[in-house]
Each structure stands twice: as structure tokens, then as C-alpha cells.
Motif scaffolding. Structure first.
Motif, PDB file in Angstrom:
ATOM      1  N   MET A   1       0.619  -1.129   0.011  1.00 12.19           N
ATOM      2  CA  MET A   1      -0.001   0.013  -0.043  1.00 12.19           C
ATOM      3  C   MET A   1       0.811   1.401  -0.092  1.00 12.19           C
ATOM      4  O   MET A   1       1.859   1.437   0.570  1.00 12.19           O
ATOM      5  N   ASP A   2       0.693   2.188  -0.844  1.00 11.98           N
ATOM      6  CA  ASP A   2       1.457   3.371  -0.886  1.00 11.98           C
ATOM      7  C   ASP A   2       0.566   4.703  -0.078  1.00 11.98           C
ATOM      8  O   ASP A   2      -0.609   4.243   0.414  1.00 11.98           O
ATOM      9  N   SER A   3       0.971   5.848  -0.406  1.00 12.05           N
ATOM     10  CA  SER A   3       0.205   6.976   0.135  1.00 12.05           C
ATOM     11  C   SER A   3      -1.295   7.046  -0.421  1.00 12.05           C
ATOM     12  O   SER A   3      -2.060   7.648   0.277  1.00 12.05           O
TER      13      SER A   3
ATOM     14  N   ILE B   1      -3.221   4.678   2.010  1.00 11.78           N
ATOM     15  CA  ILE B   1      -3.000   5.481   3.109  1.00 11.78           C
ATOM     16  C   ILE B   1      -4.402   6.438   3.194  1.00 11.78           C
ATOM     17  O   ILE B   1      -5.144   6.933   4.092  1.00 11.78           O
ATOM     18  N   ALA B   2      -4.182   7.240   2.147  1.00 10.51           N
ATOM     19  CA  ALA B   2      -5.597   8.237   1.906  1.00 10.51           C
ATOM     20  C   ALA B   2      -6.783   7.778   2.005  1.00 10.51           C
ATOM     21  O   ALA B   2      -7.720   8.150   2.584  1.00 10.51           O
TER      22      ALA B   2
ATOM     23  N   LEU C   1      -7.624   6.873   5.672  1.00  8.04           N
ATOM     24  CA  LEU C   1      -7.828   8.358   6.237  1.00  8.04           C
ATOM     25  C   LEU C   1      -9.235   8.779   5.998  1.00  8.04           C
ATOM     26  O   LEU C   1      -9.795   9.425   6.857  1.00  8.04           O
ATOM     27  N   ARG C   2      -9.617   8.723   4.690  1.00 10.18           N
ATOM     28  CA  ARG C   2     -10.761   9.333   4.225  1.00 10.18           C
ATOM     29  C   ARG C   2     -11.955   8.518   4.770  1.00 10.18           C
ATOM     30  O   ARG C   2     -12.720   8.762   5.324  1.00 10.18           O
TER      31      ARG C   2
ATOM     32  N   ARG D   1     -11.702   7.052   7.750  1.00 16.38           N
ATOM     33  CA  ARG D   1     -11.807   7.264   8.994  1.00 16.38           C
ATOM     34  C   ARG D   1     -12.660   8.485   9.210  1.00 16.38           C
ATOM     35  O   ARG D   1     -13.411   8.626  10.094  1.00 16.38           O
TER      36      ARG D   1
ATOM     37  N   ILE E   1       4.834   0.624   6.751  1.00 16.03           N
ATOM     38  CA  ILE E   1       4.637   2.015   6.143  1.00 16.03           C
ATOM     39  C   ILE E   1       3.636   2.685   7.007  1.00 16.03           C
ATOM     40  O   ILE E   1       3.576   3.897   6.899  1.00 16.03           O
TER      41      ILE E   1
ATOM     42  N   THR F   1       4.606   6.335   8.691  1.00 13.78           N
ATOM     43  CA  THR F   1       3.659   7.648   8.445  1.00 13.78           C
ATOM     44  C   THR F   1       2.948   7.979   9.797  1.00 13.78           C
ATOM     45  O   THR F   1       2.159   8.931   9.661  1.00 13.78           O
TER      46      THR F   1
ATOM     47  N   LEU G   1       0.943   6.282  11.678  1.00 12.34           N
ATOM     48  CA  LEU G   1      -0.336   6.355  11.990  1.00 12.34           C
ATOM     49  C   LEU G   1      -0.685   5.104  12.908  1.00 12.34           C
ATOM     50  O   LEU G   1      -1.819   4.838  12.894  1.00 12.34           O
TER      51      LEU G   1
ATOM     52  N   ILE H   1      -8.839  16.458   5.874  1.00 11.85           N
ATOM     53  CA  ILE H   1      -9.016  15.351   4.833  1.00 11.85           C
ATOM     54  C   ILE H   1     -10.507  15.455   4.253  1.00 11.85           C
ATOM     55  O   ILE H   1     -10.578  15.348   3.091  1.00 11.85           O
TER      56      ILE H   1
ATOM     57  N   PHE I   1      -3.828  14.505   2.166  1.00 18.79           N
ATOM     58  CA  PHE I   1      -3.088  14.826   3.210  1.00 18.79           C
ATOM     59  C   PHE I   1      -1.663  15.258   2.775  1.00 18.79           C
ATOM     60  O   PHE I   1      -1.368  15.098   1.717  1.00 18.79           O
TER      61      PHE I   1
ATOM     62  N   GLY J   1       4.382  12.475   9.615  1.00 18.27           N
ATOM     63  CA  GLY J   1       4.252  11.542   8.592  1.00 18.27           C
ATOM     64  C   GLY J   1       5.349  11.048   7.551  1.00 18.27           C
ATOM     65  O   GLY J   1       5.012  10.397   6.737  1.00 18.27           O
TER      66      GLY J   1
ATOM     67  N   THR K   1       7.674  10.631  14.771  1.00 16.64           N
ATOM     68  CA  THR K   1       6.567  10.857  13.927  1.00 16.64           C
ATOM     69  C   THR K   1       5.424  10.813  14.174  1.00 16.64           C
ATOM     70  O   THR K   1       5.007   9.879  14.974  1.00 16.64           O
TER      71      THR K   1
ATOM     72  N   GLU L   1      10.687   3.917  -1.598  1.00 20.97           N
ATOM     73  CA  GLU L   1       9.291   2.743  -1.540  1.00 20.97           C
ATOM     74  C   GLU L   1       9.340   2.281  -2.909  1.00 20.97           C
ATOM     75  O   GLU L   1       9.742   2.838  -3.914  1.00 20.97           O
TER      76      GLU L   1
ATOM     77  N   LEU M   1       9.826  -1.554   3.243  1.00 15.48           N
ATOM     78  CA  LEU M   1      10.341  -0.293   3.537  1.00 15.48           C
ATOM     79  C   LEU M   1      11.895  -0.235   3.972  1.00 15.48           C
ATOM     80  O   LEU M   1      12.799   0.712   3.614  1.00 15.48           O
TER      81      LEU M   1
END
Lengths: 107, 557
Positions: A63-65, A68-69, A72-73, A75, A93, A97, A99, B424, B430, B451, B470, B504, B510
């Protein structure tokens, strides 16, 4: 990071737990190329979930950003998101970040 | 003062096909050059079509021609058969009368009695006479009907004819075509070796040499000419449907035996024997072919033009696309710092590699802001998503940070305030941000991290990542403020800040990427710039579509 030589594939399926909280199982790899499709699929499920949602990431390899988005959305939308059984790669990851506390991780 | 290097990702992947713009049918899209040129393919179609049409037409005309000839020959044969079938009508009376004459020894009364009904019937004979041969200048002994012209012929000629009639196997023909009263004379005997009599009849011919066939006749659609002998000769014309003229055009002829000579029947069609359709077919094919050929050529021409237009549009689109991409990159470049600030004892370097993906710009940025007392604020950030919304947020954050820094806020306060700018649910995105203030005078570095990947410090000892506590990215609903982390500043060191494109890779943990970065940074490099190049080269995989920003800050004491 999307590798354009090999497009990512992801699938989502949803079940409901007893207390009415949806468990969304994401499988495959999530990146910018497929995030919109997955999010569109999940939209009706999230629209109805007002207590929170569980994302079961045991079968999610990467999973990349953009992923994550999505989390978060979700959430913001349902109030509380639990991430269940992330793989070590995904877990790292989320940790990088910052989280780990925000997305309640259950292993 | 150092100028950051903004590099283009040179790894190529095929640019995705441009979205075509809508094609309008407006003919004004044609360039003036194209308008005058007819495409080769249309010319080829035209030539081939004309050739085919010509061949088909010619073929049809040929077929028609041979068909007409065949039919005409058939009809002439039929007509000559009819003609031949009529010969007994003249031959039999003569032979019978001759037989009677021999039997009755030339009895005139017997002859008259036999011949009268024939003459009275009105045809075919207009005169019948009995001639006693065997003398030097034979004379007729009986004449029924009109006076035979034979009687008025010169004696030698008459004698010659009678000799012929005597020896003829059927009968002899006396050609009186050019006399005042045009007639044909026929003379014959009973064909016995000791015959003594010749019976002679004369048939009348039309004065004007014209005799049309009955409308109802089976041969009414043909013109004919009947000649004595074997040649079409005006003087030998018995009769014809066209008067005295020789038949021209398509003709067919047939010889019919007639006594000791023959008749020549020539016929010509007066209409299309094979029917009008076959006659018109070559014209129809020709016309139809011409129309089709021109229509096809016009269609091919039109299609060629449309294709040329489409290709032109495609080229234009590709050019537009490339242009837009460079515009986007120019925009992106303009949002990044053009020059680093001049700070005593501090050297800056940066690399920016745009991802290979399309024309959408990314959300990576970096900044360096000089602060009072020789301090400097260094920032690196990454807005999620792509395109204009990401770029807009990125620009807003960058300038907000500068404003807060100018206000004297430290890294932690800056991030805390930033989190009030982004939400968001509202923005959909974000941002991860790392803020660091390098204080050489006090030998500290203060960091706050929302982050973002932790920076790499290359100083005394091995390269190591700076622990930053972080916290979640900017935009995440949070209750607590961002904490600040202080670390001692080595007298001589290099700090590398970067975005996640550097570490990445899909399918990879990572930590593997982080180790790779460390390894690349530890390679001996005589200068900061070379160090940055090393890191970039070793860390970024080919074909990546993620942006990457890399900033190096080096200080020496």
C-alpha cells in the motif's frame, strides 16, 4: 510507488460483523492506479457505516500513500477505523507515516 | 548560492496515448495544401474502375455482336430454307407440262388445258409456252398468257438458252432482269434423253425492285435482297425490301440453288434480334461503371482526406500533449525554489525528479528559509494525490510555512498550525511534512515530523536516520500538538531530506529501501552534488511514476 510495467490489482469484499460494523477485506496491491476503483466500490458500504469500519489487510501485499489516503478518508467518514492484521510491509509503512495510533492496529 | 538541479526522469516508458480531441466535420480543417492534391489511392481506384468498366462494356458489346451475328445467320438459313422450299412451285409445273408435251407429242390443246389454270391462278407464272427444240431456230408452238420475252430475244441468244434448258438437270434460268418488263424465265424438259420439247415460263418481277415482306411474315424484322448468281450486284438484283440499294451494316447471306444457277439471299436486321436489353447492355454497363467508378474514387478520396485529417489531428494532439506536459513541468518547477538562500557555512543541493506519469504534476516540494542568527529552516513535504489540487495544496503549505517561520515559529509550532489548514474530509488529501531548523551556533537541530520519512545524517560515524517521533500527516484529525525533537549537530555533517519516491518500491519492505539509501549515501563522494547524484542513481528504479525530491544540506565548522 506504482510500477507502471506491472499494473496493480486489488479486490475488496465486505462482510458484516454482529454489531453492524463492516469488515472490509482488501486483497492484492493498492496504488494510485487502482485506488479510485476500489474506493468507488467501498462507497456504499462506508455510506452506511456510522460506527466505524474494520479493514482486514491480511491479504494486502502493498500500500502506498494513495492507500493511506483511502484509510484516512474512511476514518473521517465513519469515525473510527481499525486495521486488522496488516502484513509486515504494510505495517512498516503505517509506522513510518506515524499512523500506528491513529489507525487502531489489531494484529 | 546554489541552484537546485531539477532533473527530468529520463527512464522512458511509453507516453500513454493522448485523449483525442473531438473531430469536427468542418471542411475548413483541411490545410490549403491538402485541398488541391487528389490522393493516389483515389486515382488508382479511378483508373482501375475505368479499366474494368471498359473491359466489361467491351465484353458485353462483343457478346452482343456475336449473338446478333449468330441469330442473323440462323434467320437467313431459315429464310433460304423457305425459299428453297418454294422452288418446286415453279419447277413442278414446268416438268409436268414437259412430261405431258412429250406424251402428247406437243399437243397444243393438252398443253393449254394444263397450263390455263396455272396462268389464271395469277401466279407465279405470267407466261408459259411450249417450244419444239431440234431445229436451228426453235419457235414456240403454244403460248399461254403473256408473250414471252424469249420470243423477242435475238435468235442466237434464244438458241443458246434453249440449249441450256434442254440439257439442264432441273431447269435453266433466263435472266431478264434488265429488260423493260423485268422477268425471270425458267425453261425445262422432262429430262428424258430424247426429249423434243422445252416448257418455258416467265415470272414477273417488281418494277421498282422493291418488294416488302408482309408485316406478319416471320422475317418482317429483317431487310432482304435477292440476287441471281453469287454476288451482290445491282444488275443482278431480283428484289429487295430496300429498293435497289445494296444492304449494308450487319448482313448474312445464303446461296439457294435455283435450277442450273443459284440465287443469293442477303439479309440484314432491322432491329436488335437479340432484344434491346442485350443491345443496351454495353451502354448500361459503361454508364453504370462510370458512375460507380467516380463514386468509388470520390469515396476513396474523401476517406483518404479524412484519414489524413485524423492523422494530422493525432499529430497535433501528440504535440499538444507534449506541450502540456512541459507546461505542467514548468509550472511545477516554478513552484519549487529557484535558488537556495545564502547562509554562511552551509551548502545546499537538491534534486527533483518528476515521475514519468502523464502530465499531472505531483505534490512533492522542498524549501529552505534563512532565519535570524544564522539558522536555517529546511522543509520537505509530500501532498498525496496528483494534479492541480495537490499542487495547489502544496503551494499553500509552502507559503504558510514561510509565513510561520518568519513569525518566529519553530518546527513543531509550524506543523501544528499547518494541520489547521488542511482537513481530509474537505480537501480529500493529506500531506507529510518534515521541518528541521539547523542551528550551527548552538550546535542543535530541531525537528518535527508529520508522517514523513526520517532524514539521513551523514557525519561522524556511519550514516544514520534521525529519530523524529513521527506523528500523523497534516490533515489527519488529531488532538495533540506536534512534538519537537532536538538532536546534537555534529560540527561537520550532511543532512539528507527526501520524499518516499526515493525509498518505496512495490513489493518491497520499507527497510530494504532505507538500507539502499544508506548504502548509496555512504559511497565516497568528493562533493555534495556528486553525493546527491549517487543517491539518485542508486535509489530510483526505472519506470517509476512517483515524484522524488532530494535535498542535501552540508555544513562545516
Amino acid at each position: 510507488m506504482a510500477d507502471l510495467n506491472q499494473p496493480a490489482n486489488a479486490w475488496a469484499d465486505c462482510t458484516n460483523e454482529a454489531n453492524g460494523i463492516p469488515v472490509i477485506r482488501l486483497r492484492g496491491e493498492l496504488d494510485i492506479s487502482n485506488i479510485a476503483a476500489i474506493e468507488a466500490e467501498l462507497d456504499p458500504v462506508l455510506a452506511q457505516a456510522d460506527h466505524g469500519a474494520v479493514f482486514d489487510l491480511s491479504a494486502l501485499a502493498f500500500m502506498d500513500s494513495s492507500g493511506i489516503a483511502l484509510l484516512l478518508r474512511a476514518r473521517e467518514r465513519v469515525g473510527d477505523v481499525v486495521v486488522r492484521n496488516p502484513s509486515p510491509v504494510v505495517h512498516r509503512i503505517l509506522q513510518a507515516t506515524g499512523l500506528i495510533d491513529t489507525l487502531r492496529i489489531e494484529s | 548560492m546554489t541552484t537546485p538541479v531539477i532533473a527530468e526522469a529520463t527512464e522512458a516508458r511509453t507516453v500513454p496515448p493522448p485523449r483525442p480531441r473531438a473531430r469536427s466535420d468542418d471542411a475548413d480543417h483541411f490545410g490549403p495544401r491538402r485541398r488541391r492534391v487528389v490522393h493516389l489511392s483515389a486515382v488508382v481506384v479511378l483508373v482501375v474502375g475505368l479499366l474494368l468498366t471498359g473491359i466489361l462494356s467491351f465484353g458485353a458489346a462483343s457478346v452482343h455482336d456475336s449473338n446478333e451475328n449468330r441469330l442473323l445467320n440462323q434467320r437467313v438459313k431459315e429464310a433460304s430454307a423457305v425459299l428453297a422450299a418454294n422452288v418446286p412451285n415453279v419447277q413442278t409445273p414446268i416438268a409436268t407440262a414437259a412430261y405431258l408435251a412429250e406424251a402428247t407429242d406437243g399437243n397444243p390443246d393438252t398443253f393449254r388445258r394444263f397450263v390455263d389454270p396455272i396462268i389464271d391462278a395469277g401466279g407465279p407464272f405470267v407466261s408459259l409456252s411450249l417450244w419444239h427444240v431440234g431445229t436451228v431456230d426453235p419457235k414456240s408452238t403454244v403460248v399461254v398468257g403473256a408473250q414471252p420475252e424469249l420470243a423477242s430475244m435475238p435468235a442466237a441468244a434464244r438458241s443458246a438458252f434453249l440449249t441450256r434448258a434442254y440439257s439442264a438437270k432441273t431447269f435453266a434460268l433466263n435472266n431478264l432482269l434488265n429488260e423493260k418488263d423485268r422477268r425471270i424465265g425458267l425453261g425445262g424438259t422432262n429430262h428424258a434423253s430424247n426429249a423434243r420439247f422445252v416448257v418455258y415460263g416467265e415470272l414477273p418481277l417488281p418494277q421498282a425492285r422493291r418488294s416488302n415482306l408482309d408485316r406478319d411474315s416471320a422475317f418482317a424484322d429483317l431487310a432482304y435482297a435477292l440476287y441471281v448468281g453469287e454476288k451482290q450486284s445491282a444488275s443482278q438484283l431480283i428484289a429487295s425490301s430496300a429498293g435497289g440499294t445494296i444492304l449494308g451494316g450487319r448482313t448474312a447471306s445464303q446461296t439457294v440453288p435455283y435450277g442450273d444457277t443459284s440465287l443469293l439471299l442477303v439479309m440484314a436486321p432491322e432491329r436488335e434480334l437479340g432484344g434491346d436489353l442485350l443491345a443496351r447492355l454495353p451502354w448500361l454497363l459503361g454508364l453504370g461503371g462510370l458512375v460507380l467508378t467516380f463514386a468509388a474514387a470520390a469515396l476513396v478520396e474523401r476517406l483518404s482526406r479524412r484519414r489524413a485529417l485524423a492523422e494530422e489531428l493525432a499529430d497535433e494532439n501528440a504535440a499538444l500533449y507534449a506541450n502540456q506536459r512541459s507546461v505542467a513541468q514548468t509550472l511545477q518547477h516554478s513552484l519549487l525554489p529557484g535558488e537556495f538562500p545564502d547562509v554562511d557555512g552551509i551548502e545546499f543541493g537538491a534534486r527533483y525528479v518528476a515521475g514519468v506519469e502523464g502530465i499531472d504534476i505531483g505534490g512533492d516540494w522542498y524549501d529552505a528559509v534563512p532565519l535570524p542568527d544564522g539558522r536555517v529552516l529546511v522543509v520537505v513535504g509530500d501532498v498525496s494525490g496528483r494534479g492541480l489540487p495537490a499542487a495547489t495544496m502544496m503551494a499553500a503549505l509552502r507559503y504558510a510555512i514561510r509565513a510561520y517561520a518568519a513569525d518566529g515559529d519553530g518546527p513543531a509550532e509550524i506543523l501544528t498550525k499547518l494541520s489547521g489548514l488542511v482537513s481530509i474530509p474537505r480537501d480529500g488529501h493529506f500531506a507529510t511534512v518534515l521541518c528541521a531548523v539547523i542551528d550551527r551556533a548552538n550546535r542543535t537541530i530541531v525537528l518535527a515530523n508529520a508522517g514523513h520519512p526520517e532524514p539521513l545524517l551523514l557525519g561522524d560515524g556511519p550514516a544514520r536516520f534521525v529519530t523524529t517521533q513521527t506523528r500523523p500527516p497534516i490533515g489527519v484529525r488529531m488532538s495533540a500538538p506536534y512534538p519537537a525533537v532536538s538532536a546534537p549537530l555534529p560540527p561537520t555533517a550532511t543532512l539528507l531530506l527526501y520524499t518516499d519516491g526515493l525509498i518505496e518500491r512495490r513489493g518491497e519492505h520499507l527497510d530494504v529501501g532505507l538500507e539502499r539509501l544508506k548504502g548509496a549515501a555512504e559511497r565516497p563522494a568528493p562533493s555534495l552534488q556528486i553525493l546527491l547524484d549517487n543517491v539518485l542513481r542508486d535509489a530510483i528504479p526505472r519506470g517509476s511514476d512517483d515524484d522524488t525530491a532530494l535535498v542535501g544540506v552540508r555544513w562545516q565548522t
